[in-house]
Design a protein around this motif. Structure first.
Motif, PDB file in Angstrom:
ATOM      1  N   PHE A  84      -5.888  -4.623  11.402  1.00 25.31           N
ATOM      2  CA  PHE A  84      -5.323  -5.453  12.449  1.00 25.31           C
ATOM      3  C   PHE A  84      -3.790  -5.439  12.394  1.00 25.31           C
ATOM      4  O   PHE A  84      -3.180  -4.392  12.546  1.00 25.31           O
ATOM      5  CB  PHE A  84      -5.894  -6.863  12.401  1.00 25.31           C
ATOM      6  N   LEU A  85      -3.153  -6.585  12.122  1.00 25.86           N
ATOM      7  CA  LEU A  85      -1.691  -6.684  12.178  1.00 25.86           C
ATOM      8  C   LEU A  85      -1.028  -6.629  10.806  1.00 25.86           C
ATOM      9  O   LEU A  85       0.151  -6.935  10.674  1.00 25.86           O
ATOM     10  CB  LEU A  85      -1.299  -7.993  12.880  1.00 25.86           C
ATOM     11  N   SER A  86      -1.782  -6.208   9.781  1.00 25.34           N
ATOM     12  CA  SER A  86      -1.269  -6.294   8.411  1.00 25.34           C
ATOM     13  C   SER A  86      -0.046  -5.417   8.160  1.00 25.34           C
ATOM     14  O   SER A  86       0.775  -5.738   7.298  1.00 25.34           O
ATOM     15  CB  SER A  86      -2.369  -5.938   7.408  1.00 25.34           C
ATOM     16  N   GLU A  87       0.096  -4.304   8.879  1.00 28.12           N
ATOM     17  CA  GLU A  87       1.236  -3.421   8.680  1.00 28.12           C
ATOM     18  C   GLU A  87       2.102  -3.329   9.933  1.00 28.12           C
ATOM     19  O   GLU A  87       2.781  -2.339  10.159  1.00 28.12           O
ATOM     20  CB  GLU A  87       0.752  -2.027   8.261  1.00 28.12           C
ATOM     21  N   ASN A  88       2.094  -4.397  10.717  1.00 29.40           N
ATOM     22  CA  ASN A  88       2.898  -4.483  11.933  1.00 29.40           C
ATOM     23  C   ASN A  88       4.190  -5.222  11.623  1.00 29.40           C
ATOM     24  O   ASN A  88       4.200  -6.436  11.441  1.00 29.40           O
ATOM     25  CB  ASN A  88       2.098  -5.202  13.021  1.00 29.40           C
ATOM     26  N   ALA A  89       5.285  -4.465  11.536  1.00 21.53           N
ATOM     27  CA  ALA A  89       6.566  -5.052  11.137  1.00 21.53           C
ATOM     28  C   ALA A  89       7.036  -6.110  12.132  1.00 21.53           C
ATOM     29  O   ALA A  89       7.638  -7.123  11.738  1.00 21.53           O
ATOM     30  CB  ALA A  89       7.616  -3.954  10.994  1.00 21.53           C
ATOM     31  N   GLU A  90       6.758  -5.886  13.409  1.00 19.92           N
ATOM     32  CA  GLU A  90       7.197  -6.852  14.430  1.00 19.92           C
ATOM     33  C   GLU A  90       6.450  -8.174  14.275  1.00 19.92           C
ATOM     34  O   GLU A  90       7.037  -9.250  14.443  1.00 19.92           O
ATOM     35  CB  GLU A  90       6.962  -6.271  15.833  1.00 19.92           C
ATOM     36  N   PHE A  91       5.166  -8.096  13.961  1.00 20.82           N
ATOM     37  CA  PHE A  91       4.407  -9.320  13.730  1.00 20.82           C
ATOM     38  C   PHE A  91       4.926 -10.043  12.493  1.00 20.82           C
ATOM     39  O   PHE A  91       5.110 -11.273  12.508  1.00 20.82           O
ATOM     40  CB  PHE A  91       2.927  -9.007  13.577  1.00 20.82           C
ATOM     41  N   ALA A  92       5.171  -9.304  11.427  1.00 19.92           N
ATOM     42  CA  ALA A  92       5.711  -9.911  10.208  1.00 19.92           C
ATOM     43  C   ALA A  92       7.033 -10.611  10.498  1.00 19.92           C
ATOM     44  O   ALA A  92       7.288 -11.717  10.017  1.00 19.92           O
ATOM     45  CB  ALA A  92       5.897  -8.849   9.133  1.00 19.92           C
ATOM     46  N   GLN A  93       7.872  -9.960  11.296  1.00 19.70           N
ATOM     47  CA  GLN A  93       9.160 -10.557  11.649  1.00 19.70           C
ATOM     48  C   GLN A  93       8.965 -11.822  12.479  1.00 19.70           C
ATOM     49  O   GLN A  93       9.649 -12.832  12.281  1.00 19.70           O
ATOM     50  CB  GLN A  93       9.998  -9.542  12.438  1.00 19.70           C
ATOM     51  N   PRO A 105       4.966  -7.751   2.389  1.00 21.93           N
ATOM     52  CA  PRO A 105       6.312  -7.208   2.180  1.00 21.93           C
ATOM     53  C   PRO A 105       7.249  -7.573   3.328  1.00 21.93           C
ATOM     54  O   PRO A 105       6.815  -7.977   4.417  1.00 21.93           O
ATOM     55  CB  PRO A 105       6.068  -5.701   2.123  1.00 21.93           C
ATOM     56  N   LYS A 106       8.531  -7.388   3.072  1.00 16.77           N
ATOM     57  CA  LYS A 106       9.524  -7.660   4.105  1.00 16.77           C
ATOM     58  C   LYS A 106       9.333  -6.717   5.287  1.00 16.77           C
ATOM     59  O   LYS A 106       8.933  -5.555   5.117  1.00 16.77           O
ATOM     60  CB  LYS A 106      10.936  -7.507   3.521  1.00 16.77           C
ATOM     61  N   PRO A 107       9.608  -7.185   6.510  1.00 13.01           N
ATOM     62  CA  PRO A 107       9.463  -6.324   7.689  1.00 13.01           C
ATOM     63  C   PRO A 107      10.194  -4.996   7.554  1.00 13.01           C
ATOM     64  O   PRO A 107       9.685  -3.957   7.990  1.00 13.01           O
ATOM     65  CB  PRO A 107      10.034  -7.183   8.824  1.00 13.01           C
ATOM     66  N   ASP A 108      11.385  -4.999   6.949  1.00 12.85           N
ATOM     67  CA  ASP A 108      12.131  -3.745   6.789  1.00 12.85           C
ATOM     68  C   ASP A 108      11.390  -2.756   5.893  1.00 12.85           C
ATOM     69  O   ASP A 108      11.447  -1.543   6.119  1.00 12.85           O
ATOM     70  CB  ASP A 108      13.526  -4.025   6.208  1.00 12.85           C
ATOM     71  N   SER A 109      10.695  -3.262   4.885  1.00  8.30           N
ATOM     72  CA  SER A 109       9.913  -2.385   4.004  1.00  8.30           C
ATOM     73  C   SER A 109       8.736  -1.774   4.759  1.00  8.30           C
ATOM     74  O   SER A 109       8.399  -0.597   4.580  1.00  8.30           O
ATOM     75  CB  SER A 109       9.392  -3.160   2.796  1.00  8.30           C
ATOM     76  N   ILE A 110       8.101  -2.578   5.618  1.00  9.46           N
ATOM     77  CA  ILE A 110       6.994  -2.071   6.431  1.00  9.46           C
ATOM     78  C   ILE A 110       7.495  -0.983   7.368  1.00  9.46           C
ATOM     79  O   ILE A 110       6.874   0.074   7.521  1.00  9.46           O
ATOM     80  CB  ILE A 110       6.335  -3.211   7.229  1.00  9.46           C
ATOM     81  N   ARG A 111       8.657  -1.230   7.988  1.00 12.05           N
ATOM     82  CA  ARG A 111       9.217  -0.228   8.902  1.00 12.05           C
ATOM     83  C   ARG A 111       9.554   1.061   8.158  1.00 12.05           C
ATOM     84  O   ARG A 111       9.291   2.162   8.655  1.00 12.05           O
ATOM     85  CB  ARG A 111      10.479  -0.782   9.565  1.00 12.05           C
ATOM     86  N   THR A 296       1.475  -0.659   3.091  1.00 15.49           N
ATOM     87  CA  THR A 296       2.234  -1.880   2.803  1.00 15.49           C
ATOM     88  C   THR A 296       1.360  -3.120   2.981  1.00 15.49           C
ATOM     89  O   THR A 296       1.672  -4.026   3.757  1.00 15.49           O
ATOM     90  CB  THR A 296       3.467  -1.943   3.713  1.00 15.49           C
ATOM     91  N   ARG A 297       0.261  -3.154   2.258  1.00  8.94           N
ATOM     92  CA  ARG A 297      -0.704  -4.255   2.350  1.00  8.94           C
ATOM     93  C   ARG A 297      -1.655  -4.178   1.169  1.00  8.94           C
ATOM     94  O   ARG A 297      -1.571  -3.269   0.349  1.00  8.94           O
ATOM     95  CB  ARG A 297      -1.496  -4.134   3.650  1.00  8.94           C
ATOM     96  N   LEU A 298      -2.570  -5.113   1.125  1.00 10.47           N
ATOM     97  CA  LEU A 298      -3.668  -5.071   0.164  1.00 10.47           C
ATOM     98  C   LEU A 298      -4.695  -4.062   0.665  1.00 10.47           C
ATOM     99  O   LEU A 298      -5.012  -4.023   1.853  1.00 10.47           O
ATOM    100  CB  LEU A 298      -4.304  -6.460   0.062  1.00 10.47           C
ATOM    101  N   GLN A 299      -5.210  -3.218  -0.233  1.00  7.67           N
ATOM    102  CA  GLN A 299      -6.162  -2.198   0.154  1.00  7.67           C
ATOM    103  C   GLN A 299      -7.609  -2.707   0.073  1.00  7.67           C
ATOM    104  O   GLN A 299      -7.921  -3.616  -0.704  1.00  7.67           O
ATOM    105  CB  GLN A 299      -6.043  -0.980  -0.772  1.00  7.67           C
ATOM    106  N   VAL A 300      -8.481  -2.083   0.850  1.00  9.62           N
ATOM    107  CA  VAL A 300      -9.900  -2.418   0.792  1.00  9.62           C
ATOM    108  C   VAL A 300     -10.425  -2.290  -0.637  1.00  9.62           C
ATOM    109  O   VAL A 300     -11.217  -3.099  -1.113  1.00  9.62           O
ATOM    110  CB  VAL A 300     -10.707  -1.487   1.729  1.00  9.62           C
ATOM    111  N   GLU A 301      -9.951  -1.260  -1.347  1.00 10.17           N
ATOM    112  CA  GLU A 301     -10.482  -0.956  -2.679  1.00 10.17           C
ATOM    113  C   GLU A 301      -9.777  -1.689  -3.810  1.00 10.17           C
ATOM    114  O   GLU A 301      -9.960  -1.339  -4.993  1.00 10.17           O
ATOM    115  CB  GLU A 301     -10.424   0.552  -2.923  1.00 10.17           C
ATOM    116  N   HIS A 302      -9.020  -2.734  -3.515  1.00  6.78           N
ATOM    117  CA  HIS A 302      -8.279  -3.433  -4.569  1.00  6.78           C
ATOM    118  C   HIS A 302      -9.155  -4.032  -5.675  1.00  6.78           C
ATOM    119  O   HIS A 302      -8.698  -4.201  -6.802  1.00  6.78           O
ATOM    120  CB  HIS A 302      -7.390  -4.531  -3.954  1.00  6.78           C
TER     121      HIS A 302
END
Length: 625
Positions: A84-93, A105-111, A296-302
């Motif tokens: 979904f939105l887990s790696e969407n930098a704009e949503f994080a921002q 993570p910080k939006p800049d790191s995602i970008r 830049t998120r938690l993985q399914v296999e964590h």
């Protein structure tokens, strides 16, 4: 510590986050679509907010609606889960701009890591080894083909955005390059809204190795060792394990150090995964492992990482998001044993892995020592709107061999019906000698797919145990122990059974078998699971009396099916054993009869109607009532 948390996700990851949050005393808020109104994650949370229609684009992908839900519910933080939105930098921002805490993570790191070409260039600059290829801005088709020729065939065309195998094509012949490029771009544009691609050298014996990293806002970054995710089908992970089999300390140190360096290059905060491709043609070697991308998120296999390190990564996420440092230093982390995760999907391998939807009439997961991560339970609906994963099964043991054995045992104890699953496919993969020898690459499932797909009739063990279970249920009187007794030979009983319309005369086994799991289905049959395959084994037509009748005269559907005929009318007088109606299910017709003399006091069954298990079809009242 964060006091209230909204989980912007659904299913098993939402349930997973809720469990840890509750243990930490954090109030949880779930969000749900129309399709998820009765889902497990909704009931588990302290509060739930409806966010839209069943389609993800109308609910879980609407960032503004999710932020509004967080404010409405008083949540102070948002955890995106994965997908979904887990790696969407704009949503994080937007989350941070709204004054909320973003658990990620910080939006800049995602970008920085969001586009594969830019990420590879950044990693090369940071001294992280990257796969040979072209990652530049020139997207001219002729230029890209020239780059492919310089790299050397075979090559991999890959979309710079997205993942999951979409926008990805292997090209073996220069003559196929142009068509593959066009196809890749169309798919990437449709899936991610971005048709930019990169070209990579194809690795002949690839293994997918990834490293779990964790950073905090104080400048600390640690790794939690590696996972092997090589068992993939069409670039989708199926079985993962940690640590990677065959990994020596020199290679582990090289790959984990590179992962930490990658995280430091983008000032990473929170949980992340650095993914590498390894050329395993001569085993794992430090000089043959290259950076692919960073998630830049938690993985399914964590969970496999959690099992070998005794760490709760969701707890770490919440603590770091609250401003705390990473809980453990690098020297305090160590590998303990071996863990394996298998993804149980609602799909039918025998029909090309087509998704299987519907109600989980029976859903029984294995007990300890299997860890089960799921967002469903018996009675839940598998809808067509979302990923078809039912659950993740996780084992942990001292050795890889023991972990494999536990997983195979867990799949024997798993029963899901009537929704189809890939359980037998998983079992066969785990039992394959090549997997046991850890001689695996990302091509393993494709190479052996035909022999891993389980088809055919039930074996004698399945039928024998089904006969045993049915015989035990039918023989409950004082002479039950003498069932099948003979003076001149060993006792046995032959029973008339049917599976998927095929009829068998079965000798009922007298002793249970450890790798067979039996579940009562109704008065005429049982579900039998062995090696991941589940069969509905029924008595032959005409062998039962009054099937589906409760003691109070209620005639219930013994299984999901279609009403073929109704032979009585409301108010009609009936006698014990009289035919009331016929239900078609599992390719067989099942006659439901009156349990005693009486009157048809209620009749809801209608010819042609589809009914679910235990639906009230009719009710018979005794004449003296």
């Amino acid at each position: 510590m964060i006091q209230s948390l909204l989980i912007a996700n659904r299913g098993e990851i939402a349930c997973r986050i809720i469990r840890t949050a509750r243990a930490l005393g954090v109030r949880t808020v779930a969000v749900y679509s129309d399709a998820d109104a009765h889902s497990l994650h909704v009931r588990m949370a302290d509060e739930a907010v409806h966010i839209g229609a069943s389609q993800a684009s109308e609910s879980y992908l609407k960032g503004d609606v999710i932020i509004a839900a967080a404010k409405e519910s008083g949540a102070e933080a948002i955890h995106p889960g994965y997908g979904f939105l887990s790696e969407n930098a704009e949503f994080a921002q937007s989350v941070t701009d709204a004054g909320l805490v973003w658990v990620g993570p910080k939006p800049d790191s995602i970008r920085a890591m969001g586009l594969k070409d830019a990420a590879k260039a950044l990693m090369a600059e940071a001294g992280v080894p990257v796969t040979p290829g072209y990652f530049g801005d020139n997207q001219n088709a002729d230029f890209l083909q020239k780059q492919a020729e310089e790299i050397g065939y075979p090559v991999l065309i890959k979309a710079v955005a997205g993942g999951g195998g979409k926008g990805m094509r292997k090209v073996d012949d220069p003559a196929d390059f142009a068509d593959a490029l066009s196809s890749c771009r169309r798919e990437a544009k449709a899936s991610f809204g971005n048709d930019v691609v990169l070209i990579e050298k194809w690795i002949d014996a690839p293994r997918h190795i990834e490293v779990q990293i964790f950073g905090d806002s104080h400048g600390n970054v640690v790794h939690l060792f590696e996972r092997d995710c090589s068992l993939q089908r069409r670039h989708q992970k199926v079985i993962e394990e940690a640590p990677a089999p065959g990994m020596d300390e020199a290679t582990r140190n090289a790959i984990c150090t590179a992962a930490v360096r990658a995280a430091q290059a983008v000032e990473y905060v929170g949980a992340g995964t650095v993914e590498f491709i390894a050329d395993a043609s001569e085993g794992l070697r430090a000089d043959r492992v290259w950076f692919m991308e960073m998630n830049t998120r938690l993985q399914v296999e964590h969970p496999v990482t959690e099992e070998i390190t005794d760490v709760d990564l969701v707890e770490w996420q919440l603590r770091v998001a609250s401003g705390e440092p990473v809980p453990l230093k690098q020297e305090e982390l160590a590998i303990k044993g071996h863990a394996i995760e298998a993804r149980l999907y609602a799909e039918d391998p025998a029909t090309g892995f087509l998704p299987s939807t519907g109600r989980l009439e029976v859903c029984q997961f294995p007990n300890q020592p299997i860890r089960v991560e799921t967002g469903v339970e018996q009675g839940s609906e598998i809808s067509p709107f979302y990923d078809p994963m039912i659950a993740k099964l996780v084992t942990h043991a001292d050795t890889r061999e023991q972990a494999i054995g536990q997983m195979r045992g867990g799949l024997d104890a798993l029963t899901v019906w009537p929704v189809k699953t890939n359980a037998a496919f998983l079992y066969n993969a785990l039992a394959h000698p090549t997997f046991g020898e850890a001689a695996i690459t990302t091509g393993f499932l494709g190479e052996y797919q035909d022999e891993l797909i389980a088809t055919g009739a039930p074996d004698a063990v399945v039928l024998g145990q089904a006969g045993r279970a049915i015989a035990e249920r039918w023989n409950t009187g004082p002479l039950a122990g003498l069932s099948g007794f003979r003076l001149n030979a060993a006792s046995h009983r032959t029973m008339p059974l049917a599976v998927d319309g095929e009829e068998y005369d079965v000798r009922a086994d007298r002793e249970p078998v450890c790798d067979v799991h039996v579940t009562v289905l109704d008065d005429r049959g049982v579900l039998v699971t062995r090696h991941g395959r589940t069969f509905a084994v029924m008595m032959k037509r005409g062998e039962s009396v009054g099937g589906g009748a409760a003691s109070n005269g209620a005639i219930l559907a013994p299984m999901p099916g279609n009403i073929v005929s109704v032979d009585v009318s409301e108010g009609e007088q009936v006698t014990a054993g009289q035919k009331l109606l016929t239900l078609e299910a599992m390719k067989m017709e099942h006659t439901l009869t009156a349990p005693f003399d009486g009157i048809v006091a209620e009749l809801s069954a209608k010819p042609g109607a589809q009914v679910q298990v235990e639906t009230l079809l009719a009710r018979i009242e005794a004449e003296d009532t």
